[in-house]
Design an enzyme around this catalytic site. Structure first.
Site, PDB file in Angstrom:
ATOM      1  N   GLY A 315     -14.533  -7.286 -40.002  1.00  0.00           N
ATOM      2  CA  GLY A 315     -14.927  -6.041 -40.670  1.00  0.00           C
ATOM      3  C   GLY A 315     -13.730  -5.427 -41.365  1.00  0.00           C
ATOM      4  N   GLU A 316     -13.733  -4.104 -41.453  1.00  0.00           N
ATOM      5  CA  GLU A 316     -12.665  -3.326 -42.094  1.00  0.00           C
ATOM      6  C   GLU A 316     -12.591  -3.533 -43.607  1.00  0.00           C
ATOM      7  OE1 GLU A 316      -8.809  -4.079 -40.400  1.00  0.00           O
ATOM      8  OE2 GLU A 316      -9.491  -3.809 -38.339  1.00  0.00           O
ATOM      9  N   GLY A 317     -13.415  -4.419 -44.177  1.00  0.00           N
ATOM     10  CA  GLY A 317     -13.281  -4.760 -45.579  1.00  0.00           C
ATOM     11  C   GLY A 317     -12.353  -5.941 -45.817  1.00  0.00           C
TER      12      GLY A 317
END
Length: 351
Positions: A315-317
């Site tokens: 996640g987190e981009g």
């Protein structure tokens, strides 16, 4: 209302790609990516020289929010970790910070509603809808007012980065419990079985996985009959970060800029945005295939093929961040690579 892409230049765009000094199709998926980027970035600029197009001020937006369902023990981490990780983002110590620094993304973190409120910082936007959503197996995750405000907040952050010159905007997230929300959204939108939609998230064991599936089944049964629209699904099963991502993605599409979608959670937002405004999908680039079980199903729902397969599930981009060099390479070969005529090279013709 989101405009469909103007296709009047498509033949010209394809001709430019085909006449580059290479065999037809030799750059594979980069050719389709180049065509999509040129289509998006040339919208409303009929007199523009297509060879002057460029990616400007690429913006990475990481939305953070906490989920009431996390109190049921569906993750390896407690909800407090969301706020702690937001602090890590702000201080520059997370994977997404490293990738943004290496690759040239302008990072903005958005506190959409974390259990532990975040201290103000230059690269942090406070757009809080509350401290945490309700546990969606017992009641709607958020109110209709929060849903509406979340969509507006998402649009506001996009307006700010577009005004700063960004024409490529990527989406990441942070939120303990948000794989449960994304899986429930997928099940409600697709009609697929909970067992296929629900995965291990951050790495839960078989016992917790079974509990997670049971809670999502309970939630779907509890909200039965009130999940007929994407807005209802978002209000009842979503998260504060997911609703703001949906509003933000729709705003990017309305502005006719490029949306770069990260993994499982961001794709849940993209799927909702698509269900609300089908034309929004034309502006989406799907960065990577997450190892989270339901992501493949989500991509199938969108008829989308991700650029990267790196077995990531952070996640987190982070997956979206890693896609930027591919976007730059695709647009770069379109704008800078010589044609057969330019280079005085005999054109290659397939047999």
């Amino acid at each position: 209302m989101i405009k469909p892409l103007d296709t009047s230049l498509n033949a010209r765009i394809q001709q430019i790609i085909d006449l580059k000094t290479k065999p037809l199709g030799a750059l594979g998926k980069l050719e389709g990516l180049a065509a999509q980027l040129v289509q998006i970035l040339s919208q409303g600029q009929a007199q523009l020289d297509l060879h002057q197009l460029a990616i400007t001020n690429p913006a990475m937006l990481v939305f953070a929010g906490d989920h009431g369902i996390a109190s049921q023990g569906v993750s390896i981490a407690p909800s407090e970790v969301t706020g702690q990780m937001v602090a890590n983002f702000v201080q520059g110590g997370a994977a997404i910070n490293v990738f943004c620094r290496q690759l040239g993304w302008q990072l903005t973190v958005v506190d959409c509603g974390t259990l532990v409120p975040c201290e103000p910082a230059a690269n942090l936007r406070l757009q809080r809808l509350g401290d945490i959503t309700h546990a969606f197996h017992e009641r709607p995750a958020m109110s209709e007012t929060q849903l509406k405000q979340g969509m507006e907040f998402g649009e506001q952050v996009v307006t700010s980065v577009i005004e700063a010159g960004s024409n490529v905007i990527a989406f990441g997230e942070m939120g303990i419990g948000n794989t449960s929300s994304a899986a429930a959204i997928l099940a409600a939108l697709s009609g697929e079985s909970v067992s296929l939609c629900v995965g291990r998230g951050t790495g839960i064991d078989d016992k917790v996985l079974s509990k997670k599936r049971a809670l999502i089944t309970q939630a779907l049964n509890y909200h039965q009959g009130q999940l007929s629209t994407p807005e209802q699904i978002l209000q009842r099963l979503g998260g504060f970060e997911i609703v703001q991502m949906v509003g933000a993605m729709l705003a990017v599409a309305r502005a006719q800029k490029v949306i770069v979608v990260d993994g499982f959670i961001a794709t849940a937002a993209a799927l909702l945005a698509y269900k609300i405004e089908p034309n929004s999908k034309q502006y989406m680039v799907f960065a990577h295939g997450s190892m989270e079980q339901g992501h493949k199903l989500m991509l199938q729902q969108l008829t989308a093929e991700p650029l990267l397969h790196l077995e990531m599930r952070l996640g987190e981009g982070t997956g979206a961040a890693l896609a930027l060099p591919l976007l730059q390479a695709a647009l770069g070969f379109f704008t800078d690579m010589a044609s057969f005529a330019d280079a005085q090279v005999t054109q290659v013709v397939d047999a």
